[in-house]
Write a protein that holds these residues in place. Structure first.
Motif, PDB file in Angstrom:
ATOM      1  N   GLU A  85      -2.459   3.845  -2.473  1.00  0.00           N
ATOM      2  CA  GLU A  85      -3.844   4.033  -2.011  1.00  0.00           C
ATOM      3  C   GLU A  85      -4.072   5.438  -1.461  1.00  0.00           C
ATOM      4  OE1 GLU A  85      -2.991   0.688  -0.078  1.00  0.00           O
ATOM      5  OE2 GLU A  85      -4.251  -0.645  -1.263  1.00  0.00           O
ATOM      6  N   SER A  86      -3.034   5.981  -0.828  1.00  0.00           N
ATOM      7  CA  SER A  86      -3.151   7.340  -0.311  1.00  0.00           C
ATOM      8  C   SER A  86      -1.885   8.101  -0.702  1.00  0.00           C
ATOM      9  CB  SER A  86      -3.310   7.297   1.218  1.00  0.00           C
ATOM     10  OG  SER A  86      -3.000   8.546   1.765  1.00  0.00           O
ATOM     11  N   LYS A 114      -1.045  11.039   0.082  1.00  0.00           N
ATOM     12  CA  LYS A 114      -0.507  11.757   1.240  1.00  0.00           C
ATOM     13  C   LYS A 114       0.416  10.837   2.060  1.00  0.00           C
ATOM     14  CE  LYS A 114      -2.242  13.773   5.357  1.00  0.00           C
ATOM     15  NZ  LYS A 114      -3.421  13.770   6.193  1.00  0.00           N
ATOM     16  N   MET A 115      -0.047   9.591   2.273  1.00  0.00           N
ATOM     17  CA  MET A 115       0.757   8.640   3.037  1.00  0.00           C
ATOM     18  C   MET A 115       2.011   8.245   2.259  1.00  0.00           C
ATOM     19  SD  MET A 115      -0.520   8.138   5.992  1.00  0.00           S
ATOM     20  CE  MET A 115      -0.113   6.584   6.742  1.00  0.00           C
ATOM     21  N   ARG A 151       4.494  11.007   2.586  1.00  0.00           N
ATOM     22  CA  ARG A 151       5.087  10.997   3.934  1.00  0.00           C
ATOM     23  C   ARG A 151       6.167   9.920   4.049  1.00  0.00           C
ATOM     24  NH1 ARG A 151       0.926  10.332   8.773  1.00  0.00           N
ATOM     25  NH2 ARG A 151       0.066  12.211   7.882  1.00  0.00           N
ATOM     26  N   ARG A 170      10.372  10.265   4.382  1.00  0.00           N
ATOM     27  CA  ARG A 170      11.064   9.537   5.450  1.00  0.00           C
ATOM     28  C   ARG A 170      12.218   8.708   4.868  1.00  0.00           C
ATOM     29  NH1 ARG A 170       9.064   4.597   7.335  1.00  0.00           N
ATOM     30  NH2 ARG A 170      10.495   3.906   8.916  1.00  0.00           N
ATOM     31  N   THR A 215       7.361  -9.840  12.768  1.00  0.00           N
ATOM     32  CA  THR A 215       6.542  -9.335  13.878  1.00  0.00           C
ATOM     33  C   THR A 215       5.093  -9.072  13.438  1.00  0.00           C
ATOM     34  OG1 THR A 215       7.298  -7.090  13.424  1.00  0.00           O
ATOM     35  CG2 THR A 215       8.474  -8.274  15.146  1.00  0.00           C
ATOM     36  N   GLN A 261       3.770  -7.212  11.309  1.00  0.00           N
ATOM     37  CA  GLN A 261       3.322  -5.866  10.928  1.00  0.00           C
ATOM     38  C   GLN A 261       2.842  -5.849   9.474  1.00  0.00           C
ATOM     39  OE1 GLN A 261       6.073  -2.640  12.165  1.00  0.00           O
ATOM     40  NE2 GLN A 261       6.969  -4.116  13.541  1.00  0.00           N
ATOM     41  N   ALA A 300      -0.576  -7.238   9.428  1.00  0.00           N
ATOM     42  CA  ALA A 300      -1.519  -6.218   9.907  1.00  0.00           C
ATOM     43  C   ALA A 300      -1.909  -5.275   8.769  1.00  0.00           C
ATOM     44  CB  ALA A 300      -0.903  -5.434  11.064  1.00  0.00           C
ATOM     45  N   LEU A 301      -0.932  -4.911   7.931  1.00  0.00           N
ATOM     46  CA  LEU A 301      -1.234  -4.046   6.779  1.00  0.00           C
ATOM     47  C   LEU A 301      -2.182  -4.750   5.810  1.00  0.00           C
ATOM     48  CD1 LEU A 301       2.309  -2.608   5.969  1.00  0.00           C
ATOM     49  CD2 LEU A 301       0.343  -1.265   6.651  1.00  0.00           C
ATOM     50  N   VAL A 326      -4.434  -2.902   2.969  1.00  0.00           N
ATOM     51  CA  VAL A 326      -3.374  -2.076   2.373  1.00  0.00           C
ATOM     52  C   VAL A 326      -2.494  -2.982   1.507  1.00  0.00           C
ATOM     53  CG1 VAL A 326      -1.347  -0.643   2.901  1.00  0.00           C
ATOM     54  CG2 VAL A 326      -3.353  -0.565   4.400  1.00  0.00           C
ATOM     55  N   PHE A 343       3.008  -0.073  -0.303  1.00  0.00           N
ATOM     56  CA  PHE A 343       3.152   0.888   0.797  1.00  0.00           C
ATOM     57  C   PHE A 343       4.581   0.914   1.339  1.00  0.00           C
ATOM     58  CE2 PHE A 343       3.035   1.898   5.349  1.00  0.00           C
ATOM     59  CZ  PHE A 343       2.502   3.171   5.288  1.00  0.00           C
TER      60      PHE A 343
END
Lengths: 250, 249
Positions: free
Chosen positions: B25-26, B28-29, B32, B36, B117, B119, B122-123, B128, B133
Motif C-alpha cells: 500500500e505504501s 515508502k513503508m 522501511r 529493517r 497482542t 497488533q 489493529a492493522l 492495512v 505489510f
C-alpha cells in the motif's frame, strides 16, 4: 450513525447473537455492556467487520458494510479508529511512530504536515512529552492514551473501544472515559464502547445497550440506568454491596 | 484425517501467500520495513554463520585427512573434498537448516506475539493488508540476503580448513590450495545459491504462516515456533533432494 439490524451470529450450535438491532448516533458515546460471554465482543467484531454475521445488516450512514466490495471495505476501514483492550501499540515503533503510522500509510500530506498532525493528536491526549518513548516504557493508562491518539490520527468518523478500562485503576479509567467522551462530542463521531465498568456506565453512557444471552435485554442512557427495574440489568450492575447501597440511595 | 488436515493447512498457506504477494500500500513503508528486516534477518545472522562455518570447515578438513589419507590418494584430495562438501551441501543446505532455527523461530515468535497482542487486528482495522505489510518484507529481505550469507559461509569454511592445516600441521597450505582449486566448477557455487534462494523462501514464508495463524497466548506462540522450525527443517531437507537432483544432473 451506525445501525445494526437483526444481527445473528452462531458458532456451531451456540447462538451468540440473536437478532440484535440498535442505532448508534453521531456525537454520542454508545456503550455495549453485559456479562462475560454475553456476546459483546462478538457484536463489536461484527460491527467493525472482523467477523461476518450469519444474518442481518450493519449500516454505516446507510451503507451496508456486509455488501461492500473488498476495495469499499478497505476504504471504510480508513474511516474507523479502534482502541483495543491492551492498546495494541506496535512495539517495534516509538509512540510518535505509532501515531504517525496510519498517516504514513494512507495520507497524501507532506511529512511535516503528518508530523504536525501526530504531535497534535499526542498533545490532545496529554502525551506530547512521551512521543519518543517506546510503548513498553509507558504505563497502562499512557498506552491507552497513545492508542487513542493513533485511532484519531486520520480523523475517523467512527471510533470503537474494546474494554478501554481493563487493567486500569479507577482514576486512570476516569481520565480515559473523559477523553473518549470529549473526543466523541468534539469531532461529532460515532463511538461504540464495549465495557463492564460501572463508572463508564454512569459517567459517559449517552446510549447504553445491555446484552444478555445474545439479546438486547435493556436499552437506555446513564440517567435511566440507576432507576431501571430490569432484574438482569440490576443483578449485573449492582452486584457489589457498595453499588447496591448507591442504588438504594438513588 | 492427517491427509485432510495437511491439505487444509496447505490451502491456508496458499491463501496467505496470495495476500502476501500483493502490491504494498505504501512503497515508502515497505522499503522501511525491508531495510529493517534486511538488518534483523540478514546482518544479525552473519556472526553465527561465520562462527559455525569456520569450525565446520576445520572439522571437515580434519575428518577428510583422517578418513581419506592413504598411499594411493594424492594429498590435495583433502582440500578437494572439503571444498565440495562446503559448497554443495554445508553452506547452502546445512546453513539454511541452522538459519531455520534462528531466523524461523524469530519470525514466528514476532508475528505470533503481534497476533496475540492484537497488533495484527489493529492493522486490519486500519485497512492495512497485514499479511503483505508484515510478511512480504521478511520474505524479500531473506531472499536478498541469503546468497551473501552462503558466500560468507563458504569463505569462512575455507578459512577454517586453512587455519586447522596451518596450526596443527596436518597438511600444508600448498596441498590444500591445490585441492581447493582442482577441477573447480563455477556452476557448483550457482547451485548452492539457487538452492539457498528456495530455502530462504521456505524459512520466511513457512515461519510467517505459523506465526500469523497463532491462536491463544504465549504458550501457543512457543508451540508455533517449535512447529515452524520442525516444518521448515523437513521442507528444506525434502527440497534439497529435489533441487540437488534437478541442478546436478
Amino acid at each position: 450513525m451506525i445501525e445494526i439490524k437483526d444481527i445473528s451470529k452462531n458458532f456451531g450450535e451456540q447462538h451468540v447473537l440473536k437478532k440484535v438491532s440498535s442505532t448508534f448516533e453521531n456525537g454520542k458515546t454508545n456503550l455495549i455492556i453485559g456479562q462475560s460471554g454475553a456476546g459483546k465482543t462478538v457484536l463489536l467484531k461484527c460491527i467493525v467487520g472482523l467477523l461476518q454475521p450469519d444474518k442481518g445488516k450493519v449500516l454505516y450512514d446507510g451503507r451496508n458494510i456486509l455488501k461492500f466490495s473488498k476495495k469499499e471495505n478497505l476504504m471504510i476501514r480508513r474511516e474507523m479508529g479502534m482502541l483495543f483492550q491492551n492498546a495494541a501499540l506496535f512495539d517495534s515503533m516509538s509512540v510518535l511512530e505509532n501515531v504517525m503510522f496510519p498517516l504514513e500509510m494512507f495520507s497524501d500530506k507532506s511529512y511535516e504536515e503528518k508530523l504536525k498532525r501526530a504531535q497534535f493528536c499526542l498533545e490532545r491526549v496529554n502525551l506530547a512529552e512521551a512521543q519518543h518513548k517506546s510503548p513498553e516504557e509507558l504505563s497502562g493508562g499512557m498506552q491507552k492514551r497513545a492508542a487513542i491518539a493513533r485511532a484519531i490520527a486520520l480523523e475517523p468518523k467512527y471510533l470503537f473501544c474494546d474494554e478501554p478500562n481493563s487493567g486500569l485503576d479507577p482514576k486512570t479509567s476516569l481520565i480515559i472515559d473523559e477523553l473518549i467522551h470529549d473526543i466523541t462530542t468534539e469531532y461529532n463521531i460515532t463511538t461504540i464502547v464495549n465495557t463492564h465498568d460501572m463508572n463508564s456506565v454512569v459517567g459517559i453512557g449517552d446510549h447504553i445497550i445491555f446484552l444478555a444471552d445474545g439479546n438486547i435485554e435493556w436499552e437506555g442512557n446513564k440517567d435511566d440506568v440507576l432507576y431501571s427495574h430490569n432484574k438482569q440489568l440490576n443483578d449485573f450492575l449492582f452486584s457489589s454491596d457498595l453499588l447496591r447501597k448507591v442504588k438504594e440511595m438513588a | 484425517m492427517i491427509i485432510t488436515k495437511s491439505i487444509s493447512t496447505f490451502g491456508k498457506y496458499l491463501m496467505l501467500m496470495h495476500r502476501v504477494f500483493a502490491r504494498p500500500e505504501s512503497i515508502k513503508m515497505f522499503f522501511r520495513q525491508f531495510m529493517r528486516e534486511l538488518y534483523k534477518l540478514g546482518v544479525d545472522s552473519i556472526p553465527i554463520v561465520l562462527l559455525i562455518s569456520f569450525f565446520i570447515g576445520a572439522v571437515i578438513c580434519i575428518q577428510m585427512k583422517l578418513n581419506i589419507e592413504s598411499a594411493w590418494m594424492p594429498k590435495f584430495v583433502v582440500g578437494y573434498a572439503t571444498r565440495e562438501i562446503l559448497i554443495l551441501e554445508f553452506s547452502s543446505s546445512m546453513m539454511c537448516l541452522i538459519l531455520s532455527g534462528k531466523v524461523g523461530s524469530n519470525i514466528t515468535s514476532e508475528i505470533g506475539t503481534m497476533r496475540v497482542t492484537q497488533q495484527i487486528d489493529a492493522l486490519e482495522i486500519m485497512g492495512v493488508n497485514s499479511a503483505n505489510f508484515l510478511i512480504f518484507p521478511k520474505v524479500t529481505a531473506l531472499i536478498f540476503m541469503i546468497p551473501i550469507l552462503v558466500i560468507f559461509s563458504i569463505a569462512a569454511g575455507i578459512a577454517g580448513s586453512y587455519a586447522i592445516g596451518m596450526f596443527t600441521g596436518i597438511m600444508t597450505p600448498e596441498d590444500l590450495t591445490t585441492g581447493l582449486q582442482y577441477e573447480f566448477s563455477q556452476w557448483y557455487i550457482w547451485c548452492s545459491i539457487i538452492k539457498s534462494l528456495f530455502f530462504a523462501f521456505i524459512i520466511s514464508s513457512v515461519a510467517s504462516f505459523y506465526g500469523y495463524n497463532v491462536e491463544g497466548g504465549s504458550i501457543e506462540v512457543g508451540k508455533a515456533s517449535t512447529n515452524s522450525v520442525v516444518s521448515c527443517s523437513a521442507l528444506i531437507l525434502f527440497a534439497d533432494i529435489v533441487l540437488t537432483q534437478l541442478l546436478m544432473q
